[in-house]
Design an enzyme around this catalytic site. Structure first.
Site, PDB file in Angstrom:
ATOM      1  N   HIS A 169      -6.947  -4.312  10.143  1.00 32.59           N
ATOM      2  CA  HIS A 169      -6.784  -4.238   8.996  1.00 32.59           C
ATOM      3  C   HIS A 169      -5.381  -4.911   8.627  1.00 32.59           C
ATOM      4  O   HIS A 169      -4.670  -4.889   9.375  1.00 32.59           O
ATOM      5  CB  HIS A 169      -6.747  -2.588   8.456  1.00 32.59           C
ATOM      6  CG  HIS A 169      -5.319  -1.720   8.539  1.00 32.59           C
ATOM      7  ND1 HIS A 169      -5.641  -0.398   8.803  1.00 32.59           N
ATOM      8  CD2 HIS A 169      -4.149  -1.992   8.689  1.00 32.59           C
ATOM      9  CE1 HIS A 169      -4.250  -0.139   8.856  1.00 32.59           C
ATOM     10  NE2 HIS A 169      -3.395  -0.890   8.833  1.00 32.59           N
ATOM     11  N   ASN A 211      -6.689  -2.283  14.700  1.00 34.17           N
ATOM     12  CA  ASN A 211      -8.215  -2.222  14.161  1.00 34.17           C
ATOM     13  C   ASN A 211      -8.468  -3.464  13.192  1.00 34.17           C
ATOM     14  O   ASN A 211      -9.522  -3.608  12.589  1.00 34.17           O
ATOM     15  CB  ASN A 211      -8.826  -0.886  13.574  1.00 34.17           C
ATOM     16  CG  ASN A 211      -7.986  -0.925  12.227  1.00 34.17           C
ATOM     17  OD1 ASN A 211      -7.410  -1.538  11.622  1.00 34.17           O
ATOM     18  ND2 ASN A 211      -8.407   0.069  11.560  1.00 34.17           N
ATOM     19  N   GLU A 219      -9.403  -1.402   5.358  1.00 39.42           N
ATOM     20  CA  GLU A 219      -9.969  -0.976   6.696  1.00 39.42           C
ATOM     21  C   GLU A 219     -11.344  -1.713   7.028  1.00 39.42           C
ATOM     22  O   GLU A 219     -12.265  -2.153   6.250  1.00 39.42           O
ATOM     23  CB  GLU A 219     -10.283   0.487   6.623  1.00 39.42           C
ATOM     24  CG  GLU A 219      -8.983   1.264   6.438  1.00 39.42           C
ATOM     25  CD  GLU A 219      -8.280   1.513   7.506  1.00 39.42           C
ATOM     26  OE1 GLU A 219      -7.988   0.505   8.695  1.00 39.42           O
ATOM     27  OE2 GLU A 219      -7.776   2.657   7.908  1.00 39.42           O
ATOM     28  N   ASP A 261       0.883  -1.155  -0.040  1.00 42.99           N
ATOM     29  CA  ASP A 261       0.006  -0.014   0.076  1.00 42.99           C
ATOM     30  C   ASP A 261       0.834   1.308   0.160  1.00 42.99           C
ATOM     31  O   ASP A 261       2.109   1.208   0.292  1.00 42.99           O
ATOM     32  CB  ASP A 261      -0.996  -0.009   1.306  1.00 42.99           C
ATOM     33  CG  ASP A 261      -0.491  -0.696   2.604  1.00 42.99           C
ATOM     34  OD1 ASP A 261       0.941  -0.426   2.505  1.00 42.99           O
ATOM     35  OD2 ASP A 261      -0.858  -0.674   3.390  1.00 42.99           O
TER      36      ASP A 261
HETATM   37  C1  GLP Z   1       0.056   0.169   8.524  1.00 40.87           C
HETATM   38  C2  GLP Z   1       0.235  -0.447   7.387  1.00 40.87           C
HETATM   39  C3  GLP Z   1      -0.379  -1.941   7.633  1.00 40.87           C
HETATM   40  C4  GLP Z   1       0.572  -2.321   8.819  1.00 40.87           C
HETATM   41  C5  GLP Z   1      -0.167  -1.385  10.076  1.00 40.87           C
HETATM   42  C6  GLP Z   1       0.411  -1.842  11.354  1.00 40.87           C
HETATM   43  O1  GLP Z   1      -1.361   0.970   8.654  1.00 40.87           O
HETATM   44  N1  GLP Z   1      -0.675  -0.152   5.898  1.00 40.87           N
HETATM   45  O2  GLP Z   1       0.229  -2.954   6.507  1.00 40.87           O
HETATM   46  O3  GLP Z   1       0.298  -3.787   9.181  1.00 40.87           O
HETATM   47  O4  GLP Z   1       0.469  -0.153   9.656  1.00 40.87           O
HETATM   48  O5  GLP Z   1       1.656  -1.280  11.858  1.00 40.87           O
HETATM   49  P1  GLP Z   1       2.636  -1.650  13.130  1.00 40.87           P
HETATM   50  O6  GLP Z   1       3.360  -2.440  12.688  1.00 40.87           O
HETATM   51  O7  GLP Z   1       3.209  -0.269  13.354  1.00 40.87           O
HETATM   52  O8  GLP Z   1       1.434  -1.926  14.257  1.00 40.87           O
END
Ligand code: GLP
Length: 262
Positions: free
Chosen positions: A152, A150, A157, A81
């Site tokens: 995702h 959340n 989302e 993404d």
């Molecule tokens: C972002 C990315 C996700 C990732 C998430 C979790 O939102 N788009 O792909 O899994 O962060 O982040 P963290 O590893 O910092 O909790």
């Protein structure tokens, strides 16, 4: 794809292959070894990659393996993404993140780093281009995922409906808060929209590994593994894939243990 078996994992509840490691560093070491072994067996491996704090230790470990001689020169990558409305060179972009934390430290040729372009004039067309590029690369062999609190994955989302293919998405407040660190801690400057691979783009990978570390992920991990399939928790759809490993540290596995009585 040949895959090295990581450290013997502790058993956990649920149908998915869930591996629990003592700490986040052990998770990173095990997955880095698995990726290096897969690349040794299949030098032209196609990897799907996430951003976030969770994979940082994995990327550091891959850099270390490369310094010790692991060769990633045949690998192709697709990032999940990207934020919409900022150029690839923006310090908050996921491309900048990947350059800083992985690509500068391994020898994957730049022309095989694939990203969605958040500055594309026609975002829908850009999404279609990305789907085509994944197909032309022969599909993703190993998709690495993180998970947001959340539920995702990528930027899919929680919503009444999930999109199957790469698409434009409006980010939730929780997601923007979680990503504020990339924008100097100021949630107001986190882009409101993004482009993301869809659920079918992700589930189309031949193998999937989801990483989750830290107690903040314990509840969504438990629901992902043991709960119903629901668009309220997009990661629950991973239950439909036949080759998914969920790699956790002890704190992230905390809620599953409670449920299983372990
Ligand atoms: C972002 C990315 C996700 C990732 C998430 C979790 O939102 N788009 O792909 O899994 O962060 O982040 P963290 O590893 O910092 O909790």
């Amino acid at each position: 794809m040949t895959v090295e078996q990581p450290d013997t994992p502790a058993p956990a509840a649920g149908g998915a292959r869930t591996m629990i490691f003592p700490d986040a560093a052990a998770v990173a070491r095990a997955l880095a070894r698995r990726i290096a072994a897969a690349v040794e067996a299949t030098p032209a491996l196609v990897l799907g990659l996430p951003t976030g704090r969770t994979p940082l230790a994995l990327y550091a470990e891959l850099g270390r393996l490369h310094a010790e001689g692991a060769d990633f020169s045949g690998v192709t990558t697709f990032n999940l993404d990207e934020f919409l409305g900022i150029p690839p060179s923006h310090p908050g972009s996921y491309r900048s993140f990947m350059e800083a934390h992985l690509f500068r430290h391994v020898n994957i040729p730049t022309e095989r780093h694939n990203f969605l372009d958040g500055a594309a004039a026609d975002p829908e067309r850009e999404c279609a281009r990305y789907e085509r590029a994944i197909g032309e690369a022969g599909g993703i062999d190993l998709q690495v995922l993180g998970i947001c609190t959340n539920g995702h994955i990528g930027f899919n989302e929680p919503a009444r409906e999930l999109q199957s293919r790469t698409h434009r998405v409006t980010l939730t407040a929780e997601t923007r808060r979680s990503n504020a660190g990339l924008f100097g801690g100021d949630i107001a400057t986190v882009p409101a929209e993004a482009l993301s691979m869809g659920m079918a783009s992700i589930l189309g990978a031949r193998a999937i590994v989801l990483l989750a570390t830290g107690a903040a992920k314990a509840s969504c991990v438990e629901r992902m593994v043991n709960g119903p399939l629901t668009t309220d928790l997009p990661a629950s759809f991973l239950q439909l894939h036949q080759d998914v490993d969920i790699m956790l540290d002890e704190p992230a596995a905390g809620q599953m243990r409670k449920r299983s009585g372990a």
